[in-house]
Every structure is written in C-alpha cells, then in structure tokens.
Design an enzyme around this catalytic site. Structure first.
Site, PDB file in Angstrom:
ATOM      1  N   GLU A 146       0.856  -1.196   0.000  1.00 12.71           N
ATOM      2  CA  GLU A 146       0.000   0.000   0.000  1.00 12.71           C
ATOM      3  C   GLU A 146       0.885   1.236   0.000  1.00 12.71           C
ATOM      4  O   GLU A 146       2.053   1.154   0.365  1.00 12.71           O
ATOM      5  CB  GLU A 146      -0.824   0.068   1.304  1.00 12.71           C
ATOM      6  CG  GLU A 146      -1.741  -1.071   1.518  1.00 12.71           C
ATOM      7  CD  GLU A 146      -2.291  -1.076   2.952  1.00 12.71           C
ATOM      8  OE1 GLU A 146      -2.293  -0.031   3.624  1.00 12.71           O
ATOM      9  OE2 GLU A 146      -2.707  -2.156   3.383  1.00 12.71           O
ATOM     10  N   LYS A 174       2.157   4.698   1.645  1.00 14.79           N
ATOM     11  CA  LYS A 174       2.241   5.222   3.004  1.00 14.79           C
ATOM     12  C   LYS A 174       1.845   6.696   2.948  1.00 14.79           C
ATOM     13  O   LYS A 174       2.556   7.527   2.387  1.00 14.79           O
ATOM     14  CB  LYS A 174       3.661   5.053   3.545  1.00 14.79           C
ATOM     15  CG  LYS A 174       3.785   5.434   5.017  1.00 14.79           C
ATOM     16  CD  LYS A 174       5.156   5.032   5.533  1.00 14.79           C
ATOM     17  CE  LYS A 174       5.304   5.277   7.017  1.00 14.79           C
ATOM     18  NZ  LYS A 174       4.911   6.592   7.469  1.00 14.79           N
ATOM     19  N   ASP A 195       1.112  10.406   4.121  1.00 12.92           N
ATOM     20  CA  ASP A 195       1.826  11.253   5.072  1.00 12.92           C
ATOM     21  C   ASP A 195       0.838  12.161   5.796  1.00 12.92           C
ATOM     22  O   ASP A 195       0.629  13.310   5.428  1.00 12.92           O
ATOM     23  CB  ASP A 195       2.867  12.088   4.316  1.00 12.92           C
ATOM     24  CG  ASP A 195       3.920  12.619   5.247  1.00 12.92           C
ATOM     25  OD1 ASP A 195       3.911  12.237   6.436  1.00 12.92           O
ATOM     26  OD2 ASP A 195       4.753  13.425   4.802  1.00 12.92           O
ATOM     27  N   TYR A 224      -7.085  -0.122   7.671  1.00 17.40           N
ATOM     28  CA  TYR A 224      -7.106  -1.170   8.693  1.00 17.40           C
ATOM     29  C   TYR A 224      -8.523  -1.324   9.198  1.00 17.40           C
ATOM     30  O   TYR A 224      -9.184  -0.331   9.510  1.00 17.40           O
ATOM     31  CB  TYR A 224      -6.179  -0.716   9.821  1.00 17.40           C
ATOM     32  CG  TYR A 224      -6.011  -1.648  10.994  1.00 17.40           C
ATOM     33  CD1 TYR A 224      -4.991  -2.591  11.015  1.00 17.40           C
ATOM     34  CD2 TYR A 224      -6.834  -1.552  12.102  1.00 17.40           C
ATOM     35  CE1 TYR A 224      -4.802  -3.416  12.121  1.00 17.40           C
ATOM     36  CE2 TYR A 224      -6.652  -2.369  13.211  1.00 17.40           C
ATOM     37  CZ  TYR A 224      -5.633  -3.302  13.205  1.00 17.40           C
ATOM     38  OH  TYR A 224      -5.437  -4.099  14.291  1.00 17.40           O
ATOM     39  N   LYS A 240      10.477   3.555   3.347  1.00 11.76           N
ATOM     40  CA  LYS A 240      10.357   4.991   3.080  1.00 11.76           C
ATOM     41  C   LYS A 240      11.241   5.385   1.910  1.00 11.76           C
ATOM     42  O   LYS A 240      12.408   4.971   1.842  1.00 11.76           O
ATOM     43  CB  LYS A 240      10.759   5.800   4.330  1.00 11.76           C
ATOM     44  CG  LYS A 240       9.869   5.465   5.498  1.00 11.76           C
ATOM     45  CD  LYS A 240       9.233   6.579   6.238  1.00 11.76           C
ATOM     46  CE  LYS A 240       9.901   7.791   6.641  1.00 11.76           C
ATOM     47  NZ  LYS A 240       9.168   8.649   7.525  1.00 11.76           N
ATOM     48  N   CYS A 287      16.549  49.120   0.297  1.00 10.60           N
ATOM     49  CA  CYS A 287      15.494  48.327  -0.332  1.00 10.60           C
ATOM     50  C   CYS A 287      15.783  48.186  -1.823  1.00 10.60           C
ATOM     51  O   CYS A 287      16.011  49.191  -2.501  1.00 10.60           O
ATOM     52  CB  CYS A 287      14.136  49.003  -0.119  1.00 10.60           C
ATOM     53  SG  CYS A 287      12.806  48.216  -1.046  1.00 10.60           S
ATOM     54  N   CYS A 300      12.992  50.476  -3.631  1.00  9.63           N
ATOM     55  CA  CYS A 300      12.787  51.920  -3.471  1.00  9.63           C
ATOM     56  C   CYS A 300      13.968  52.618  -2.816  1.00  9.63           C
ATOM     57  O   CYS A 300      13.887  53.803  -2.519  1.00  9.63           O
ATOM     58  CB  CYS A 300      11.495  52.178  -2.699  1.00  9.63           C
ATOM     59  SG  CYS A 300      11.611  51.680  -0.967  1.00  9.63           S
ATOM     60  N   CYS A 321      11.722  46.819   4.760  1.00  2.92           N
ATOM     61  CA  CYS A 321      11.710  48.147   4.149  1.00  2.92           C
ATOM     62  C   CYS A 321      10.628  48.954   4.864  1.00  2.92           C
ATOM     63  O   CYS A 321       9.458  48.571   4.820  1.00  2.92           O
ATOM     64  CB  CYS A 321      11.403  48.036   2.660  1.00  2.92           C
ATOM     65  SG  CYS A 321      10.964  49.627   1.933  1.00  2.92           S
ATOM     66  N   CYS A 357       6.773  52.318  -1.205  1.00  2.14           N
ATOM     67  CA  CYS A 357       7.575  51.263  -1.837  1.00  2.14           C
ATOM     68  C   CYS A 357       6.719  50.498  -2.855  1.00  2.14           C
ATOM     69  O   CYS A 357       5.712  49.882  -2.497  1.00  2.14           O
ATOM     70  CB  CYS A 357       8.113  50.298  -0.784  1.00  2.14           C
ATOM     71  SG  CYS A 357       8.999  48.915  -1.498  1.00  2.14           S
TER      72      CYS A 357
HETATM   73  S1  IVH Z   1      -0.748   0.466   8.967  1.00  2.00           S
HETATM   74  C1  IVH Z   1      -0.219  -1.661  12.885  1.00  2.00           C
HETATM   75  N1  IVH Z   1      -0.859   1.532   6.591  1.00  2.00           N
HETATM   76  O1  IVH Z   1       2.454   5.341   9.137  1.00  2.00           O
HETATM   77  C2  IVH Z   1      -0.120  -1.000  11.609  1.00  2.00           C
HETATM   78  N2  IVH Z   1       0.000   2.849   8.361  1.00  2.00           N
HETATM   79  O2  IVH Z   1       5.026   4.935  10.385  1.00  2.00           O
HETATM   80  C3  IVH Z   1      -0.862   0.258  11.574  1.00  2.00           C
HETATM   81  N3  IVH Z   1       0.605   5.116   7.689  1.00  2.00           N
HETATM   82  O3  IVH Z   1       1.229   5.005  12.388  1.00  2.00           O
HETATM   83  C4  IVH Z   1      -0.461   1.170  10.511  1.00  2.00           C
HETATM   84  N4  IVH Z   1       0.027   4.936   5.586  1.00  2.00           N
HETATM   85  O4  IVH Z   1       0.087   6.689  10.765  1.00  2.00           O
HETATM   86  C5  IVH Z   1      -0.518   1.716   7.871  1.00  2.00           C
HETATM   87  N5  IVH Z   1      -1.066   2.351   4.414  1.00  2.00           N
HETATM   88  C6  IVH Z   1      -0.727   2.531   5.701  1.00  2.00           C
HETATM   89  C7  IVH Z   1      -0.207   3.749   6.161  1.00  2.00           C
HETATM   90  C8  IVH Z   1       0.155   3.866   7.519  1.00  2.00           C
HETATM   91  C9  IVH Z   1       0.496   5.756   6.510  1.00  2.00           C
HETATM   92  C10 IVH Z   1       1.132   5.765   8.914  1.00  2.00           C
HETATM   93  C11 IVH Z   1       0.408   5.442  10.196  1.00  2.00           C
HETATM   94  C12 IVH Z   1       1.400   4.734  11.048  1.00  2.00           C
HETATM   95  C13 IVH Z   1       2.677   5.276  10.514  1.00  2.00           C
HETATM   96  C14 IVH Z   1       3.835   4.380  10.837  1.00  2.00           C
END
Ligand code: IVH
Length: 665
Positions: free
Chosen positions: A118, A120, A122, A226, A312, A406, A409, A424, A430
């Site tokens: 999946e 990740k 942010d 989840y 990452k 500046c 001006c 300035c 200005c």
């Molecule tokens: S699973 C027990 N899936 O990344 C597992 N986390 O660095 C629960 N996060 O705390 C997390 N995308 O805030 C999961 N596809 C994803 C995610 C994800 C972002 C975040 C989440 C987690 C943190 C860990």
C-alpha cells in the site's frame, strides 16, 4: 404535514446531491461545483433542517459543519494498542523482512505467502469506532495506548462516513491528511508567519482545534487502511480493504496483492515517481501480510507489528548551482533572499528558485554565489537548499551581501529587534509593497478579482495609476485601454469585475486589507465581534485582545494599522468606492428573481466568468446545475454552445442569451 413531507423530500434530495459532490471533490478529485456553489447547497440544507429539526439525522452532511467548542479533549483507551510501523530506507531490509515473515509463516504450516503493498500516506493516524453502523468515536493515536477523543472534529471530515451498514462494532484505522491543493489554499489564507511547513503539520494542528466549525473549514480527507471487528475474522487484509471501500471509505485505491518479492519491488519502483502526481503526499510503501489470521501469531515488538513494515522513499535531492540571490520585498516590507538556481529536475518538476528564508539561514548554510548546492524535497511542498558542497566551492565564489537599501525603493532597511528579517519601512511608497497589497487584495480568498493579475498590477503601480486598493475602484475604462496587452474588452472586464467585487462581504474585505497577522480566520472573528469597520477602528488593544483567538500581538497590529494618519483618507476612499464596510447581509440587498429556478450555463460568456455568473444566480435564490434535464428551468447559452443547448431545445427548456440573462439579473 404536507409541508414536512415536502421538506423531507427536499432534504433527502439535497443530502444526496451534497454527498455526490463531496465524493467528486474528495474521492475522485473531479469537482463539478465551485466551493461557493457547494457551500450554498449546504446552507440550504442547514436552513431546512433548522426549520424541521425532527428531520435532522446523525448522518446528515449538515452534521459536518461543526460548531461545538471543546475545552479539553477527553482521553480514551484504545481497544487494542495503536502500534506504529518499523521503518526502513533500504530495499535490502525489505527483502530481509519478506524472508523473515516467510519463515514464520512456514512454521505455521502455510507456504503461500501473500503481501499487500500500500502507499504510506503522510498524515495523522486516527481510530474510528462504529456501533450499529454509526460513527460513535474518533480518536488520535496518542501514545498508542491512550489517545484523545476528537469525535466532534472527526465528524467534519467529508470522506469519513457518519453512517455505514450495520456491521456490529467495528474499528477502522487510517490516516487523516490534507490534499496539496487544500493545504496551499489554507496557507494562502493565513498570515505569512502562521503558515504551516507541510500538509502533515497543518493536519495535526487542525485535528486538535477546539472550534469544530474551524476544523470543518480546514478541508481534510481520510483514507482507511485497517479494519478490525468484522464477523468473519479470517477475512484477509486485501479483502478487508475492499470491504472498507464497500462500506463507503476511501482507501486511496492504489494497493496491490503481491505473491513474490519481485512484485513488491515493482510496486515500490512504480510509485517512486508516480506518487508525485497524486493530489496528496505519500512518503513510502507499507507492506502487510495478507493473512490476518497469522497476525497474532507473528505478534509485535513494543512498538510495531512483525507482520508489517514501512519502506520509506529517500528524500528527493538534487545537485545544482546557485547562480544568484535576489531580494524580494513582501507586501509587509519583509526582505526575503531567494536563490536563483541552475534549473534542475526534482520530484517531478523543474526547480529554478528556492527561498533562503532570511539572512540567518544564509549564515547557517554558509552559502556563497556559484556554490554547488543540494536541494531537497521532503514532506514540504516547496524544495529548499539543505547544504553546500564545500569541497567543490569554485574559485569565483562570491559572498552574499545583505543589502543596506530596499532593492525596490532604495529606502535604508531596518531590522526590528524581535525579528530575523530585514524590512523596508517605506510602507506607503515602496512599489513592491503596494504591488503586494494589491495582489493580496485581489487573491482568491480575499476579493477574488481574477482579471487583476500580476502583469496588470505591475503596470498600474509603475505608472502610478494606483497607489492603494481604493484607487482601483476609480479607474476608468479609457485609462485602462491604453495599457499594454489590455484593449477595450479587457478594460471592460476589469471594471466590471471590480464593480462586482464591491458586494463582497465585510469579512472578506477585512482579510483583503492585508493587516499584519490577520488571516481569514481572524478576519471572521473580527467581523463577528465588530460588525462594522467604524466599530473596529474604535476598539482599544485591550478590547481586541478579548476576541477569541486574538492575542496581544494581533491586537497591537490591528490598532497599529488603524492608527496611521493616512488611514483616515484611505478608509474614506473605500467608503466612497461603495465597499461593504459593515456586516450587513449583502444578499439582502439583491432581488430574488431566480428563486427556485434551476439554471444551466453552456458555451462561452463574454461579460461574466462562470463563477461570477453562478454566484449572481445563487444570490438571487436560484440553483446552478451542470446537466440538462426536463427539470432545468433555464439555460443561458453563450457563444459556441453545443450539445447541452441542443438537448435543452429538444426538451423544451427555456433558453436565453447572455443579454437576456443580464436583463433578468
Ligand atoms: S498500517 C499496525 N498503513 O504510518 C499498523 N499505516 O510509520 C498500523 N501510515 O502510524 C499502521 N500509511 O500513521 C498503515 N497504508 C498505511 C499507512 C500507515 C500511513 C502511517 C500510520 C502509522 C505510521 C507508521
């Protein structure tokens, strides 16, 4: 009774429409309505529900606008700890993880090992609890054992379903985030010193706000990754993601079932570049064992489960050359050094400029002109210079000299004791500051005058036709026609746009004035506490500091703004220009000629942009739609109208020209 049946139907229709447009905006990134149009639909629903309170249900989109104020969030215990993930930057470690899991799985007598890959996201992790299909609790992760109950804030997030099918008690975990576009808009509406560094920080801040109505305005989104508590506990993770989608959650849709290590590596490689095109930020890939039944068997360390890992992506860096440093003057006079770089490709776009923030930052980096530098994009939307390759400093490297005057001006710069930046002080004259104030005034969140762009502002200020925003309203078409790249039509358009902007609310005007530290949220508070400019001007610093969210610094800045001697003339000019200097309802002043009428615009309009035309209809009680049906009341056909016009004619819908439409207004 019939009234209430009629209202129930209208409420149901409005809810459906709002949910539909909400989905288009948040889940599909294909909005059909402007923000304004969307807000009007919501307002209509709220007004109806207020009239018929019995018809309010907990899953109505009206429940998302917030309003509750929380003094302190209550701490709650998670049903099962919210663990984090172990992170790695190395593909080698991903392979080790894969082999380790394979071994453990084999011990359980399973030889087919599938992983779900999946993205990740942010953002900020939250947990959602549903009982009998209704969202009953939303909580932050906190320390993993206990988090804060932020249900009132969570309810405002459009992609979090308030109601799902009755599944007993389930828990959904996922990430709240801000789309890049929503983040940029939010930052644009905030005073410079209060801007967030990245969407994640903005999200974390918003989730903890005490005023849920403000949370609703922050426009956050949610992805689920989840699901726990479903009846069939053997359901694999991949199927759980599908189930989440069926229940109405967004999963982001980009996940893959991998049966070999090769598939995992392919997924990681595929998204390393593609992720930059997504409307939100991602920083890696999460790998989870598909067989949920084995999760407990594999167990967890104190912090993270053994059945999952996060890979990452390395921060995106590039090497380039610092060609020059220019000094920009902001609308508040702040001098910002900006690096002009040899253009280089980074994270999907070409970077040729990057802010150096202030002179302390230049000192910290020890940077000189012609240096080889490393720039990085990590989390932040805008790339920054992170270091200098000192070993490769060329012999012609030049120090960066802090200007004494500046650059616009020539006024000697000053450095207020409490600040890191030079300023300035020539606020009134200005040209850079004047230009900055005009552009801020015209910007989307302020008076939204689209035809007043940078090129035009540059000219207006250069030839001194405009010295402050008040002057804009006294410009005449013949003066404008003579400007470069203007002509008759553009001049007419600008005068018309300015004319229309006179009706923009007092709250917007307060923000548009560009008072230091006064962003949109503060402008809203101020407009409520002091419903006229007259009253606001008379408020003392102490009085201002009693307004919610206004501290002594902001209060001082507001008093300072109005205390300048030149301000009296300026505000008189705004009054003469016919701007809304008090919070009287602007809509009350217009007629209701379009009450109950559904209007569709098709083809090009000459005198209005679509947004303005739609707003004019809605202010007058009408609704604007995007497709023609028998129920459409009116079609406004501009030039080159095509299939929608044909269909309207076929259905016998009333069709008018732009001229006739103007007459109706
Ligand atoms: S699973 C027990 N899936 O990344 C597992 N986390 O660095 C629960 N996060 O705390 C997390 N995308 O805030 C999961 N596809 C994803 C995610 C994800 C972002 C975040 C989440 C987690 C943190 C860990």
């Amino acid at each position: 009774m019939t009234d209430s049946i009629h209202a129930a139907e209208r409420i149901a229709r409005l809810r459906k429409e709002i949910e539909h447009h909400s989905r288009l905006y948040y889940s599909e990134a294909k909005p059909e309505l402007s923000d304004y149009e969307f807000d009007r639909l919501l307002e209509q629903l709220i007004a109806l529900e207020r009239q018929f309170p019995d018809l309010v249900t907990p899953d109505s989109p009206s429940q998302r606008v917030g309003g509750a104020i929380t003094k302190e969030f209550v701490s709650v215990t998670h049903h099962e700890p919210m663990l984090s993930l172990s992170n790695t930057y190395s593909l080698g470690e991903v392979e080790e993880f894969y082999n380790r899991v394979k071994k453990l799985v084999a011990l359980e007598g399973v030889d087919e090992q599938e992983m779900v890959a999946e993205l990740k996201f942010d953002g900020v992790a939250i947990s959602l609890l549903y009982q009998e299909g209704l969202l009953v609790r939303g909580a932050t992760r906190g320390d993993g054992i206990q988090g804060d109950d932020i249900t009132v804030n969570i309810r405002t997030i459009p992609t979090i379903p308030l109601k799902i099918g009755d599944t007993g008690e389930i828990e959904v975990r996922g990430e709240v985030f801000m789309r890049k576009e929503d983040f940029e808009q939010l930052n644009e509406s905030r005073p410079e010193e209060e801007r967030f560094a990245n969407p994640r920080n903005a999200t974390a801040g918003a989730l903890k706000l005490q005023d849920s109505a403000e949370v609703a305005r922050r426009r956050m989104s949610f992805v689920a990754y989840y699901l726990k508590g479903i009846r069939d506990e053997s359901t694999a993770h991949f199927s759980r993601l599908k189930l989440l989608e069926e229940l109405g959650f967004s999963t982001g849709n980009h996940y893959k079932l991998c049966s070999e290590l090769h598939d995992i590596n392919e997924f990681i490689a595929e998204w390393s570049e593609k992720r930059w095109k997504l409307p939100y930020e991602t920083d890696g890939v999460v790998l989870k064992l598909n067989a949920v039944t084995l999760w407990d068997k594999l167990g967890a360390t104190a912090k993270s489960p053994r059945w999952a890992i996060a890979y990452k992506y390395p921060a995106q860096q590039a090497r380039t050359v610092l060609n020059a440093v220019v000094f920009q003057v902001g609308r508040l006079g702040t001098i910002t050094p900006v690096a002009e770089l040899e253009p280089v490709l980074l994270a999907g776009s070409t970077v040729a400029r990057s802010t150096l923030h202030n002179f302390d930052e230049i000192g910290r980096l020890g940077i000189m002109i012609h240096d080889r530098v490393i720039i990085e994009k990590s989390g932040e939307v805008i790339p920054k210079v992170i270091s200098v390759v000192l070993e490769e400093r060329p012999s012609d490297a030049q120090p960066i000299i802090i200007p004494l005057n500046c650059p616009e001006c020539e006024t000697p710069l000053v450095k207020p004791e409490s600040e890191v930046s030079y300023t300035c002080p020539n606020e009134a004259e200005c040209p850079a500051q004047i230009r900055g104030r005009l552009l801020h005034f015209a910007s989307r969140n302020a008076m939204d005058i689209k035809s007043l762009g940078k090129a035009l502002v540059d000219q207006l200020v250069a030839i001194k036709l405009v010295k402050d925003v008040g002057d804009l309203y006294f410009l005449q078409e013949p003066q404008l026609e003579k400007l470069e790249r203007m002509g008759r039509k553009s001049a007419q358009n600008l005068v018309r746009a300015l004319d229309e902007s006179r009706a923009k609310s007092y709250e917007r005007l307060l923000y548009a004035l560009g008072i230091r530290h006064v962003g949109r949220a503060t402008a809203r508070e101020l407009s409520q506490a002091y419903p006229s400019l007259e009253a606001l001007m008379q408020a003392s610093q102490e009085q201002l500091a009693t307004v919610p969210d206004i501290g002594p610094v902001v209060a001082h800045s507001i008093c300072d703004y109005f205390a300048k001697p030149s301000q009296t003339d300026f505000l008189e000019k705004l009054r003469a220009a016919g701007l809304q200097l008090s919070a009287s309802e602007t809509t009350a002043q217009v007629n209701r000629n379009f009450e109950g009428l559904t209007v569709l615009f098709t083809g090009g309009l000459d005198r209005y942009d679509r947004q303005t035309a739609s707003e004019l209809v809605m202010e007058r009680g009408g609704r604007v739609v995007n497709s023609v049906s028998k129920k459409t009341g009116l079609v406004v056909a501009g030039h080159d109208a095509g299939s929608k016009l044909d269909r309207a004619l076929k259905l016998g819908v009333r069709v008018v020209s732009e001229d006739e439409f103007e007459g109706m207004l």
